[in-house]
Enzyme design. Structure first.
Site, PDB file in Angstrom:
ATOM      1  N   ILE A  19       0.865  -1.358   0.283  1.00 53.62           N
ATOM      2  CA  ILE A  19      -0.253   0.034  -0.385  1.00 53.62           C
ATOM      3  C   ILE A  19       0.742   1.135   0.530  1.00 53.62           C
ATOM      4  O   ILE A  19       0.607   2.537  -0.730  1.00 53.62           O
ATOM      5  CB  ILE A  19      -1.002   0.306   0.944  1.00 53.62           C
ATOM      6  CG1 ILE A  19      -1.864  -1.205   0.902  1.00 53.62           C
ATOM      7  CG2 ILE A  19      -1.480   1.901   1.227  1.00 53.62           C
ATOM      8  CD1 ILE A  19      -3.115  -1.895   2.147  1.00 53.62           C
ATOM      9  N   ARG A  39      12.192  -0.244   6.091  1.00 55.11           N
ATOM     10  CA  ARG A  39      13.127  -1.210   6.338  1.00 55.11           C
ATOM     11  C   ARG A  39      13.970  -1.881   5.545  1.00 55.11           C
ATOM     12  O   ARG A  39      15.219  -1.912   5.824  1.00 55.11           O
ATOM     13  CB  ARG A  39      12.359  -2.243   7.395  1.00 55.11           C
ATOM     14  CG  ARG A  39      13.310  -3.551   8.286  1.00 55.11           C
ATOM     15  CD  ARG A  39      12.688  -4.009   9.297  1.00 55.11           C
ATOM     16  NE  ARG A  39      11.291  -3.970   8.503  1.00 55.11           N
ATOM     17  CZ  ARG A  39       9.848  -4.336   9.555  1.00 55.11           C
ATOM     18  NH1 ARG A  39       9.938  -4.273  10.614  1.00 55.11           N
ATOM     19  NH2 ARG A  39       8.884  -5.327   8.942  1.00 55.11           N
ATOM     20  N   LEU A  64      11.768   1.446  11.989  1.00 48.92           N
ATOM     21  CA  LEU A  64      10.781   2.327  12.793  1.00 48.92           C
ATOM     22  C   LEU A  64      10.921   2.430  13.756  1.00 48.92           C
ATOM     23  O   LEU A  64      10.861   2.948  14.660  1.00 48.92           O
ATOM     24  CB  LEU A  64       9.435   2.979  11.752  1.00 48.92           C
ATOM     25  CG  LEU A  64       9.891   3.324  10.449  1.00 48.92           C
ATOM     26  CD1 LEU A  64       8.713   3.656   9.509  1.00 48.92           C
ATOM     27  CD2 LEU A  64      10.275   4.998   9.950  1.00 48.92           C
ATOM     28  N   ASN A  90       2.146   4.740   7.371  1.00 47.69           N
ATOM     29  CA  ASN A  90       1.651   3.729   6.743  1.00 47.69           C
ATOM     30  C   ASN A  90       2.144   2.243   7.057  1.00 47.69           C
ATOM     31  O   ASN A  90       2.074   0.617   6.638  1.00 47.69           O
ATOM     32  CB  ASN A  90       1.734   3.764   5.383  1.00 47.69           C
ATOM     33  CG  ASN A  90       1.853   2.179   4.448  1.00 47.69           C
ATOM     34  OD1 ASN A  90       0.731   1.277   4.299  1.00 47.69           O
ATOM     35  ND2 ASN A  90       2.556   1.650   3.636  1.00 47.69           N
ATOM     36  N   ASN A  94      -0.362  -7.143  10.386  1.00 46.55           N
ATOM     37  CA  ASN A  94      -0.740  -8.220  11.540  1.00 46.55           C
ATOM     38  C   ASN A  94       0.075  -8.958  11.716  1.00 46.55           C
ATOM     39  O   ASN A  94       0.506 -10.498  11.276  1.00 46.55           O
ATOM     40  CB  ASN A  94      -2.170  -8.699  10.856  1.00 46.55           C
ATOM     41  CG  ASN A  94      -2.862  -9.183  12.029  1.00 46.55           C
ATOM     42  OD1 ASN A  94      -2.548  -9.473  13.254  1.00 46.55           O
ATOM     43  ND2 ASN A  94      -4.274  -9.586  11.087  1.00 46.55           N
ATOM     44  N   GLN A 148     -10.416  -9.352  15.105  1.00 46.65           N
ATOM     45  CA  GLN A 148     -10.729 -10.617  14.020  1.00 46.65           C
ATOM     46  C   GLN A 148     -10.736 -12.081  15.252  1.00 46.65           C
ATOM     47  O   GLN A 148     -10.412 -13.112  14.628  1.00 46.65           O
ATOM     48  CB  GLN A 148      -9.329  -9.885  13.326  1.00 46.65           C
ATOM     49  CG  GLN A 148      -9.663 -11.120  11.914  1.00 46.65           C
ATOM     50  CD  GLN A 148      -7.517 -10.660  11.906  1.00 46.65           C
ATOM     51  OE1 GLN A 148      -6.255  -9.950  11.978  1.00 46.65           O
ATOM     52  NE2 GLN A 148      -7.623 -10.407  10.294  1.00 46.65           N
ATOM     53  N   TYR A 154      -1.979  -6.265  17.714  1.00 46.79           N
ATOM     54  CA  TYR A 154      -2.605  -5.228  16.702  1.00 46.79           C
ATOM     55  C   TYR A 154      -4.073  -4.325  16.432  1.00 46.79           C
ATOM     56  O   TYR A 154      -3.669  -3.135  16.041  1.00 46.79           O
ATOM     57  CB  TYR A 154      -2.513  -6.324  15.670  1.00 46.79           C
ATOM     58  CG  TYR A 154      -2.871  -5.689  13.617  1.00 46.79           C
ATOM     59  CD1 TYR A 154      -1.923  -4.539  12.480  1.00 46.79           C
ATOM     60  CD2 TYR A 154      -3.764  -5.611  13.262  1.00 46.79           C
ATOM     61  CE1 TYR A 154      -2.040  -4.783  11.616  1.00 46.79           C
ATOM     62  CE2 TYR A 154      -4.007  -5.597  11.623  1.00 46.79           C
ATOM     63  CZ  TYR A 154      -3.470  -4.774  11.419  1.00 46.79           C
ATOM     64  OH  TYR A 154      -3.570  -4.656   9.856  1.00 46.79           O
ATOM     65  N   LYS A 158      -4.242  -0.455  15.497  1.00 47.71           N
ATOM     66  CA  LYS A 158      -4.428   0.099  14.504  1.00 47.71           C
ATOM     67  C   LYS A 158      -6.053   1.363  15.246  1.00 47.71           C
ATOM     68  O   LYS A 158      -6.467   2.131  14.422  1.00 47.71           O
ATOM     69  CB  LYS A 158      -5.304  -0.575  13.555  1.00 47.71           C
ATOM     70  CG  LYS A 158      -4.626  -1.631  13.116  1.00 47.71           C
ATOM     71  CD  LYS A 158      -3.648  -0.362  11.704  1.00 47.71           C
ATOM     72  CE  LYS A 158      -2.355  -1.265  11.803  1.00 47.71           C
ATOM     73  NZ  LYS A 158      -1.860  -0.175  10.421  1.00 47.71           N
ATOM     74  N   GLU A 186      -9.499  -5.422   2.871  1.00 53.48           N
ATOM     75  CA  GLU A 186      -8.747  -6.953   2.350  1.00 53.48           C
ATOM     76  C   GLU A 186      -8.126  -5.994   1.146  1.00 53.48           C
ATOM     77  O   GLU A 186      -8.593  -6.071  -0.172  1.00 53.48           O
ATOM     78  CB  GLU A 186      -9.948  -8.144   2.088  1.00 53.48           C
ATOM     79  CG  GLU A 186     -10.271  -8.536   3.211  1.00 53.48           C
ATOM     80  CD  GLU A 186     -10.053  -8.967   4.032  1.00 53.48           C
ATOM     81  OE1 GLU A 186      -8.154  -9.478   4.358  1.00 53.48           O
ATOM     82  OE2 GLU A 186     -10.279  -9.327   5.457  1.00 53.48           O
TER      83      GLU A 186
HETATM   84  P1  NAP Z   1       3.128  -4.714   3.059  1.00 54.21           P
HETATM   85  O1  NAP Z   1       3.205  -5.092   1.817  1.00 54.21           O
HETATM   86  O2  NAP Z   1       3.823  -5.985   4.728  1.00 54.21           O
HETATM   87  O3  NAP Z   1       4.538  -3.275   3.189  1.00 54.21           O
HETATM   88  C1  NAP Z   1       4.656  -2.979   4.232  1.00 54.21           C
HETATM   89  C2  NAP Z   1       5.847  -2.016   4.527  1.00 54.21           C
HETATM   90  O4  NAP Z   1       6.211  -1.838   5.645  1.00 54.21           O
HETATM   91  C3  NAP Z   1       6.905  -2.707   3.831  1.00 54.21           C
HETATM   92  O5  NAP Z   1       8.238  -2.592   3.245  1.00 54.21           O
HETATM   93  C4  NAP Z   1       8.150  -3.385   4.903  1.00 54.21           C
HETATM   94  O6  NAP Z   1       8.932  -3.467   4.854  1.00 54.21           O
HETATM   95  C5  NAP Z   1       7.445  -1.649   5.905  1.00 54.21           C
HETATM   96  N1  NAP Z   1       7.970  -2.032   7.000  1.00 54.21           N
HETATM   97  C6  NAP Z   1       6.901  -2.503   8.369  1.00 54.21           C
HETATM   98  N2  NAP Z   1       7.356  -2.557   9.400  1.00 54.21           N
HETATM   99  C7  NAP Z   1       8.327  -1.605   9.309  1.00 54.21           C
HETATM  100  C8  NAP Z   1       9.639  -0.755  10.192  1.00 54.21           C
HETATM  101  N3  NAP Z   1       9.289  -0.918  11.250  1.00 54.21           N
HETATM  102  N4  NAP Z   1      10.691   0.185  10.204  1.00 54.21           N
HETATM  103  C9  NAP Z   1      10.199   0.518   8.282  1.00 54.21           C
HETATM  104  N5  NAP Z   1       9.871  -0.389   7.346  1.00 54.21           N
HETATM  105  C10 NAP Z   1       8.155  -1.442   8.125  1.00 54.21           C
HETATM  106  O7  NAP Z   1       2.127  -4.041   4.067  1.00 54.21           O
HETATM  107  P2  NAP Z   1       0.716  -3.634   3.270  1.00 54.21           P
HETATM  108  O8  NAP Z   1      -0.131  -5.205   3.282  1.00 54.21           O
HETATM  109  O9  NAP Z   1       0.789  -3.007   2.001  1.00 54.21           O
HETATM  110  O10 NAP Z   1       0.052  -3.481   4.521  1.00 54.21           O
HETATM  111  C11 NAP Z   1       0.192  -1.595   4.563  1.00 54.21           C
HETATM  112  C12 NAP Z   1       0.004  -0.751   6.028  1.00 54.21           C
HETATM  113  O11 NAP Z   1      -2.205  -1.492   5.783  1.00 54.21           O
HETATM  114  C13 NAP Z   1       0.186  -1.431   7.266  1.00 54.21           C
HETATM  115  O12 NAP Z   1      -0.439  -0.658   8.266  1.00 54.21           O
HETATM  116  C14 NAP Z   1      -1.556  -2.776   7.713  1.00 54.21           C
HETATM  117  O13 NAP Z   1      -1.036  -2.689   8.656  1.00 54.21           O
HETATM  118  C15 NAP Z   1      -2.198  -1.882   6.790  1.00 54.21           C
HETATM  119  N6  NAP Z   1      -3.411  -3.074   6.163  1.00 54.21           N
HETATM  120  C16 NAP Z   1      -2.837  -3.912   4.976  1.00 54.21           C
HETATM  121  C17 NAP Z   1      -3.838  -5.183   5.186  1.00 54.21           C
HETATM  122  C18 NAP Z   1      -4.119  -5.696   4.127  1.00 54.21           C
HETATM  123  O14 NAP Z   1      -5.654  -6.044   3.566  1.00 54.21           O
HETATM  124  N7  NAP Z   1      -3.156  -5.356   3.198  1.00 54.21           N
HETATM  125  C19 NAP Z   1      -5.533  -4.715   5.840  1.00 54.21           C
HETATM  126  C20 NAP Z   1      -5.278  -3.269   6.996  1.00 54.21           C
HETATM  127  C21 NAP Z   1      -4.500  -2.795   6.867  1.00 54.21           C
HETATM  128  P3  NAP Z   1       9.534  -4.799   5.345  1.00 54.21           P
HETATM  129  O15 NAP Z   1       9.598  -5.224   3.812  1.00 54.21           O
HETATM  130  O16 NAP Z   1      11.471  -5.480   5.822  1.00 54.21           O
HETATM  131  O17 NAP Z   1       8.590  -5.484   5.916  1.00 54.21           O
END
Ligand code: NAP
Length: 259
Positions: A19, A39, A64, A90, A94, A148, A154, A158, A186
């Protein structure tokens, strides 16, 4: 439509994939200057896609969770760039810390990983946001509102993020700084793809989940979140603040038994 984001400096945490990656690309498309805090190192295919849109971006590698490193980065970017307009909080994941087996120490650790850096980045940049009458966007999750069943920490993080969105909107209204959140349910991302692989039959599981999404029985795309994100960040949404915007195909508000 010109979103009037040209030349504006916007931080995006976790902005190198998923995202956050989609939001970084959408900002670049609008002529904004994305400052990605990530990261992991930049992925070659993401770099190529981003540089096809702009050369004016920064990719700063930071975990972070090492929260004390955030302020010096913000200070350095502000010094070099002269202004900071936006923050997209962002990064997060989870981690399924459930009620029955999670100690309070692990609960607190998870809060640190999913919540504290959201606070610290805005805290570190707040004077710059005030100076530029900027905009904050927090990414939250449906779990804050629906639960959930196996992810106490988590869900708490959130939910707190939604609270902070309103608190910051109240605190900064007099300074013309807006604060909004997008609630995701999702969305198909690398994180999601990895999680679904943990099931015996990932494709079957994916279909079960998609079938419960009221609008078009499909996952939200990264681009659908990113389009809303850039609008909420932009001066075109100049009277929109304190909002939780659900980009979720009706998941949270419609009866999921609809077929
Ligand atoms: P993603 O594909 O894992 O992308 C998240 C990015 O954030 C990754 O590059 C990750 O780095 C980075 N990151 C995580 N923790 C970090 C830290 N401590 N320091 C620096 N970078 C960090 O996840 P996503 O699905 O896009 O999710 C993005 C956000 O949307 C999150 O807050 C998640 O909780 C929320 N969300 C997503 C969904 C969904 O359906 N996808 C649903 C509800 C909420 P690494 O690659 O090193 O891990």
């Amino acid at each position: 439509m010109d979103l009037q984001l040209k030349g504006k400096v916007v931080f995006v945490t976790g902005g190198g994939k998923g995202i956050g990656g989609g939001i970084t690309l959408a900002l670049a498309r609008e002529g904004a200057i994305p400052i990605v805090l990530s990261r992991s190192a930049i992925l070659p295919e993401f770099k190529e896609e981003l540089e096809a849109l702009t050369q004016d971006y920064e990719f700063i590698q930071i975990d972070l969770n090492e929260t004390d490193k955030i302020q010096p980065i913000v200070d350095d970017v502000a010094k070099r760039r002269g202004a900071i307009y936006g923050i997209v909080n962002n990064a997060g994941a989870n981690d399924n810390k459930d009620l029955e087996t999670t100690s309070w120490r692990d609960f607190e650790k998870s809060l640190h990983e999913n919540l504290t850096h959201y606070y610290e980045l805005v805290h570190a940049a707040v004077q710059h946001l005030k100076a530029s009458q900027g905009s904050i966007l927090n990414i939250s999750s449906k779990t804050a509102l629906t639960g959930q069943g196996k992810t106490s920490a988590y869900a708490a993080a959130k939910g707190a993020i939604l609270g902070l969105t309103r608190e910051w909107a109240a605190a900064l209204a007099k300074d013309h700084v807006r604060s909004n959140a997008i609630v995701v349910s999702e969305c198909w991302t690398p994180l999601y793809a990895n999680w679904i692989k943990t099931f015996e039959d990932p494709e079957a599981r994916k279909k079960v989940i998609a079938d419960k999404i009221p609008f078009e029985q499909r996952f939200t795309s990264v681009e659908e979140i990113a389009d809303m994100a850039v609008f909420l960040l932009s001066p075109l949404s100049s009277h929109t603040t304190a909002q939780w915007v659900f980009v979720d195909g009706g998941y949270v508000h419609l009866d999921r038994a609809l077929s």
